[in-house]
Write a protein that holds these residues in place. Structure first.
Motif, short mmCIF file in Angstrom:
data_model
loop_
_atom_site.label_atom_id
_atom_site.label_comp_id
_atom_site.label_asym_id
_atom_site.label_seq_id
_atom_site.Cartn_x
_atom_site.Cartn_y
_atom_site.Cartn_z
N GLY A 284 0.79 -1.22 0.00
CA GLY A 284 0.00 0.00 0.00
C GLY A 284 0.82 1.27 0.00
N HIS A 285 0.15 2.32 -0.43
CA HIS A 285 0.69 3.68 -0.47
C HIS A 285 0.14 4.40 0.76
CE1 HIS A 285 -0.37 7.90 -1.49
NE2 HIS A 285 0.82 7.93 -2.04
N HIS A 286 1.03 4.90 1.60
CA HIS A 286 0.62 5.55 2.83
C HIS A 286 1.13 7.00 2.81
CE1 HIS A 286 -0.44 1.53 3.91
NE2 HIS A 286 0.80 1.15 3.66
N PRO A 287 0.21 7.98 2.70
CA PRO A 287 0.62 9.38 2.60
C PRO A 287 1.41 9.86 3.82
CG PRO A 287 -1.67 9.13 1.98
CD PRO A 287 -1.24 7.81 2.57
N VAL A 288 2.34 10.76 3.54
CA VAL A 288 3.14 11.41 4.58
C VAL A 288 2.98 12.91 4.37
CG1 VAL A 288 5.44 11.72 5.56
CG2 VAL A 288 4.80 9.50 4.59
N ASP A 289 2.36 13.57 5.34
CA ASP A 289 2.17 15.03 5.28
C ASP A 289 3.27 15.71 6.06
OD1 ASP A 289 -0.19 14.89 3.79
OD2 ASP A 289 -1.42 14.70 5.58
N VAL A 290 4.02 16.58 5.39
CA VAL A 290 5.13 17.29 6.02
C VAL A 290 4.63 18.62 6.57
CG1 VAL A 290 7.37 18.37 5.63
CG2 VAL A 290 6.81 16.22 4.49
N SER A 291 4.88 18.85 7.86
CA SER A 291 4.48 20.13 8.45
C SER A 291 5.67 21.08 8.63
CB SER A 291 3.79 19.91 9.80
OG SER A 291 4.63 19.21 10.68
N ARG A 292 6.87 20.53 8.79
CA ARG A 292 8.05 21.37 8.99
C ARG A 292 9.30 20.65 8.52
NH1 ARG A 292 9.68 24.08 14.68
NH2 ARG A 292 8.70 25.87 13.75
N VAL A 293 10.19 21.41 7.88
CA VAL A 293 11.50 20.92 7.48
C VAL A 293 12.53 21.91 8.01
CG1 VAL A 293 13.00 20.24 5.56
CG2 VAL A 293 10.52 19.92 5.36
N SER A 294 13.43 21.44 8.88
CA SER A 294 14.45 22.30 9.47
C SER A 294 15.83 21.80 9.05
CB SER A 294 14.35 22.26 11.00
OG SER A 294 13.09 22.73 11.42
N PHE A 295 16.60 22.68 8.45
CA PHE A 295 17.94 22.32 7.99
C PHE A 295 18.98 22.82 8.96
CE2 PHE A 295 15.38 22.44 4.12
CZ PHE A 295 15.68 21.20 3.58
N GLY A 296 19.98 21.99 9.19
CA GLY A 296 21.09 22.34 10.06
C GLY A 296 22.33 22.63 9.25
N ASP A 297 23.45 22.08 9.71
CA ASP A 297 24.74 22.30 9.07
C ASP A 297 24.80 21.67 7.69
OD1 ASP A 297 25.59 23.56 11.37
OD2 ASP A 297 26.52 21.75 12.19
N ALA A 298 25.66 22.25 6.84
CA ALA A 298 25.86 21.73 5.49
C ALA A 298 27.34 21.71 5.15
CB ALA A 298 25.12 22.60 4.48
#
Length: 151
Positions: A89-103
């Motif tokens: 099955g396909h199970h949706p993933v809803d993103v509420s926040r993306v936080s980036f750190g070091d690069a």
């Protein structure tokens, strides 16, 4: 447990093994391959695929130190989609926040806050929220990870 209660999706099933960010300005994707886990007597290899982030940067390292929040309306507006696949099955993933750190030149640290809808195609687990932290390789995966359809 009553017959209507479903088990929780275990945290240990959400351990990243590999992760990538790739795309172009206005259309970025993140793939988080999960460490294989055992379910229903089988080893499951899957990934969380997140598509269509509208970040207007030329290279992912430009996202370092930024945070992006998304309401349901914004996810619809930008066509931000996410999913994980298992049990056929396909199970949706809803993103509420993306936080980036070091690069660095080829890696970017990220924490993704999301909600898994396991009821969409009867995943057999309670829906749940999660925070997934990992290091993203700043390139498209070579070849196909091959996890999406293996259950």
């Amino acid at each position: 447990m009553t017959p209507t209660e479903l088990p929780d999706f275990p945290d240990e099933f959400l351990r990243p093994s590999d992760a990538y960010i790739y795309g172009k300005p206005g259309m970025w994707a993140i793939i988080i391959a999960l460490a294989p886990f055992e379910l229903d007597g089988k080893v499951v290899k899957t990934e969380i695929g997140l598509d269509a982030f509208p970040w207007d940067v030329k290279h992912p390292r430009e996202l370092a130190g930024t945070t992006h929040e998304y309401s349901a309306e914004q996810r619809d507006e930008f066509n931000i989609e996410g999913a994980v696949y298992f049990r056929g099955g396909h199970h949706p993933v809803d993103v509420s926040r993306v936080s980036f750190g070091d690069a660095s030149d080829d890696e970017l640290h990220v924490t993704v806050e999301c909600y898994f809808d396991f009821s969409f195609e009867d995943g057999g687990f309670e829906n749940r929220s999660a925070q997934i932290a990992c290091a993203l390789k700043c390139r498209e995966p070579k070849g196909v990870l091959g996890y999406r359809n293996i259950t």
